[in-house]
Design a protein around this motif. Structure first.
Motif, PDB file in Angstrom:
ATOM      1  N   GLU A  95       0.375  -0.974   0.273  1.00 34.90           N
ATOM      2  CA  GLU A  95       0.379  -0.049  -0.159  1.00 34.90           C
ATOM      3  C   GLU A  95       0.999   1.065  -0.041  1.00 34.90           C
ATOM      4  O   GLU A  95       0.400   2.425  -0.917  1.00 34.90           O
ATOM      5  CB  GLU A  95      -1.148   0.134   0.899  1.00 34.90           C
ATOM      6  N   HIS A  96       1.791   1.377   0.560  1.00 34.20           N
ATOM      7  CA  HIS A  96       3.010   2.172   0.917  1.00 34.20           C
ATOM      8  C   HIS A  96       3.754   2.231  -0.379  1.00 34.20           C
ATOM      9  O   HIS A  96       2.981   3.442  -1.338  1.00 34.20           O
ATOM     10  CB  HIS A  96       4.241   1.520   1.623  1.00 34.20           C
ATOM     11  N   LYS A  97       4.139   1.893  -1.064  1.00 33.41           N
ATOM     12  CA  LYS A  97       4.585   1.925  -1.982  1.00 33.41           C
ATOM     13  C   LYS A  97       3.677   2.301  -3.189  1.00 33.41           C
ATOM     14  O   LYS A  97       4.161   3.303  -4.044  1.00 33.41           O
ATOM     15  CB  LYS A  97       5.019   0.470  -2.691  1.00 33.41           C
ATOM     16  N   ASP A  98       2.054   1.715  -3.469  1.00 30.01           N
ATOM     17  CA  ASP A  98       1.677   1.711  -4.264  1.00 30.01           C
ATOM     18  C   ASP A  98       1.257   3.005  -4.475  1.00 30.01           C
ATOM     19  O   ASP A  98       0.759   4.450  -4.721  1.00 30.01           O
ATOM     20  CB  ASP A  98       0.019   1.536  -4.225  1.00 30.01           C
ATOM     21  N   ARG A  99       1.060   4.130  -2.406  1.00 28.91           N
ATOM     22  CA  ARG A  99       0.848   5.634  -2.542  1.00 28.91           C
ATOM     23  C   ARG A  99       1.898   5.920  -3.074  1.00 28.91           C
ATOM     24  O   ARG A  99       2.225   7.761  -4.005  1.00 28.91           O
ATOM     25  CB  ARG A  99       0.861   5.227  -0.773  1.00 28.91           C
ATOM     26  N   LEU A 100       3.070   5.665  -2.934  1.00 27.08           N
ATOM     27  CA  LEU A 100       4.442   6.599  -3.656  1.00 27.08           C
ATOM     28  C   LEU A 100       4.294   6.291  -4.700  1.00 27.08           C
ATOM     29  O   LEU A 100       4.863   7.444  -5.420  1.00 27.08           O
ATOM     30  CB  LEU A 100       5.852   6.304  -2.412  1.00 27.08           C
ATOM     31  N   LEU A 101       4.431   5.467  -5.710  1.00 31.72           N
ATOM     32  CA  LEU A 101       4.451   5.594  -6.596  1.00 31.72           C
ATOM     33  C   LEU A 101       3.660   6.167  -7.473  1.00 31.72           C
ATOM     34  O   LEU A 101       3.040   7.135  -8.817  1.00 31.72           O
ATOM     35  CB  LEU A 101       5.063   4.132  -7.212  1.00 31.72           C
ATOM     36  N   ASN A 102       2.025   5.665  -7.212  1.00 29.98           N
ATOM     37  CA  ASN A 102       0.822   6.290  -8.330  1.00 29.98           C
ATOM     38  C   ASN A 102       0.395   7.686  -7.648  1.00 29.98           C
ATOM     39  O   ASN A 102      -0.642   8.155  -8.517  1.00 29.98           O
ATOM     40  CB  ASN A 102       0.290   4.941  -8.373  1.00 29.98           C
ATOM     41  N   HIS A 103       0.074   7.869  -6.434  1.00 37.06           N
ATOM     42  CA  HIS A 103      -0.903   8.687  -5.466  1.00 37.06           C
ATOM     43  C   HIS A 103      -0.749   9.997  -4.447  1.00 37.06           C
ATOM     44  O   HIS A 103      -1.692  10.413  -4.393  1.00 37.06           O
ATOM     45  CB  HIS A 103      -2.024   7.861  -4.878  1.00 37.06           C
ATOM     46  N   VAL A 104       0.652  10.028  -5.239  1.00 42.68           N
ATOM     47  CA  VAL A 104       1.469  11.493  -4.599  1.00 42.68           C
ATOM     48  C   VAL A 104       0.873  12.637  -4.913  1.00 42.68           C
ATOM     49  O   VAL A 104       0.876  13.918  -3.861  1.00 42.68           O
ATOM     50  CB  VAL A 104       2.665  11.901  -4.504  1.00 42.68           C
ATOM     51  N   GLY A 105       0.553  12.626  -5.511  1.00 39.94           N
ATOM     52  CA  GLY A 105       0.030  14.518  -6.636  1.00 39.94           C
ATOM     53  C   GLY A 105      -1.209  13.989  -5.904  1.00 39.94           C
ATOM     54  O   GLY A 105      -1.825  15.382  -6.836  1.00 39.94           O
ATOM     55  N   LEU A 171      11.095   8.405   2.620  1.00 40.27           N
ATOM     56  CA  LEU A 171      10.660   7.631   1.112  1.00 40.27           C
ATOM     57  C   LEU A 171       9.608   8.526   0.566  1.00 40.27           C
ATOM     58  O   LEU A 171       9.645   9.013  -1.087  1.00 40.27           O
ATOM     59  CB  LEU A 171      10.051   5.748   0.724  1.00 40.27           C
ATOM     60  N   SER A 172       8.499   9.179   1.520  1.00 43.78           N
ATOM     61  CA  SER A 172       7.505   9.797   0.525  1.00 43.78           C
ATOM     62  C   SER A 172       7.786  11.788   1.013  1.00 43.78           C
ATOM     63  O   SER A 172       7.734  11.943  -0.141  1.00 43.78           O
ATOM     64  CB  SER A 172       6.895  10.075   2.525  1.00 43.78           C
ATOM     65  N   VAL A 173       8.976  11.782   1.485  1.00 41.94           N
ATOM     66  CA  VAL A 173      10.450  13.074   0.819  1.00 41.94           C
ATOM     67  C   VAL A 173      10.335  13.023  -0.722  1.00 41.94           C
ATOM     68  O   VAL A 173      10.143  13.915  -1.250  1.00 41.94           O
ATOM     69  CB  VAL A 173      11.165  13.277   2.272  1.00 41.94           C
TER      70      VAL A 173
END
Length: 199
Positions: A95-105, A171-173
């Motif tokens: 879930e974190h990987k998906d959020r970081l790659l696909n949903h940050v914007g 990773l979020s930064v």
């Protein structure tokens, strides 16, 4: 069908404001948002919004508070259901990987960090610490599940939870700055997995 009470109508209006504001913060971050942006998004009058909130910051804190109370509901439910530890940890990382790659914007991540970097009162620091604590406690609860299921040893769980939280925040930064890759995330997940005190 009975009509809604005044209190129910207020709660519905407040929820609509928070949902509209969440959309605005997700698109624009925090610093570029004005009350007019939120008013326009919600289709509410200026006077109407001020009945509920007196500033953009107050709305942002309410949005984050609402998100925090729901953010880990699925994980908590899985823990209560005694979901297999390795599957739950893999799900959490995925879930974190998906959020970081696909949903940050389209997430509140940018707005959250803008708040952290620009608000420096004791109350602001307490707010930030509460968010960090919630993430760390969720990781700790997952690790505790591993102990309960006899997969992990009860060893340095607090330190591990903090380390995992710091890695995920780092990773979020990187995701905000555009310096994230799937490989970089996978490498960090592999490192976290290697830290686990498995039996």
């Amino acid at each position: 069908m009975p009509s809604k009470t005044n209190e129910e109508r207020k709660q519905i209006k407040r929820a609509a404001i928070l949902e509209g504001a969440r959309q605005v913060f997700s698109r624009k971050g925090l610093l570029a948002v004005t009350m007019k942006d939120i008013i326009d998004e919600c289709g509410i009058s200026r006077g109407g919004i001020y009945l509920y909130f007196d500033s953009v910051d107050a709305i942002f804190i309410a949005v984050i508070g609402q998100r925090s109370s729901r953010k880990f509901d699925g994980i908590r439910a899985d823990i209560r259901a005694n979901y297999p530890f390795d599957d739950l940890l893999a799900k959490y990382f995925a879930e974190h990987k998906d959020r970081l790659l696909n949903h940050v914007g389209s997430s509140l991540l940018r707005a959250t960090y803008e708040y952290y970097y620009t608000h420096n009162t004791a109350a602001d620091h307490a707010f930030q610490q509460a968010q960090i604590n919630a993430s760390q406690q969720t990781i700790y609860a997952i690790l505790e599940l591993g102990v309960t299921q006899n997969v992990l040893r009860a060893q340095r769980l607090t330190e591990l939870a903090e380390t995992f939280m710091l890695i995920i925040e780092g990773l979020s930064v990187l995701a905000i700055t555009g310096a994230i890759t799937a490989q970089r995330i996978d490498d960090q997940i592999e490192m976290m997995q290697a830290m686990l005190p498995r039996k």
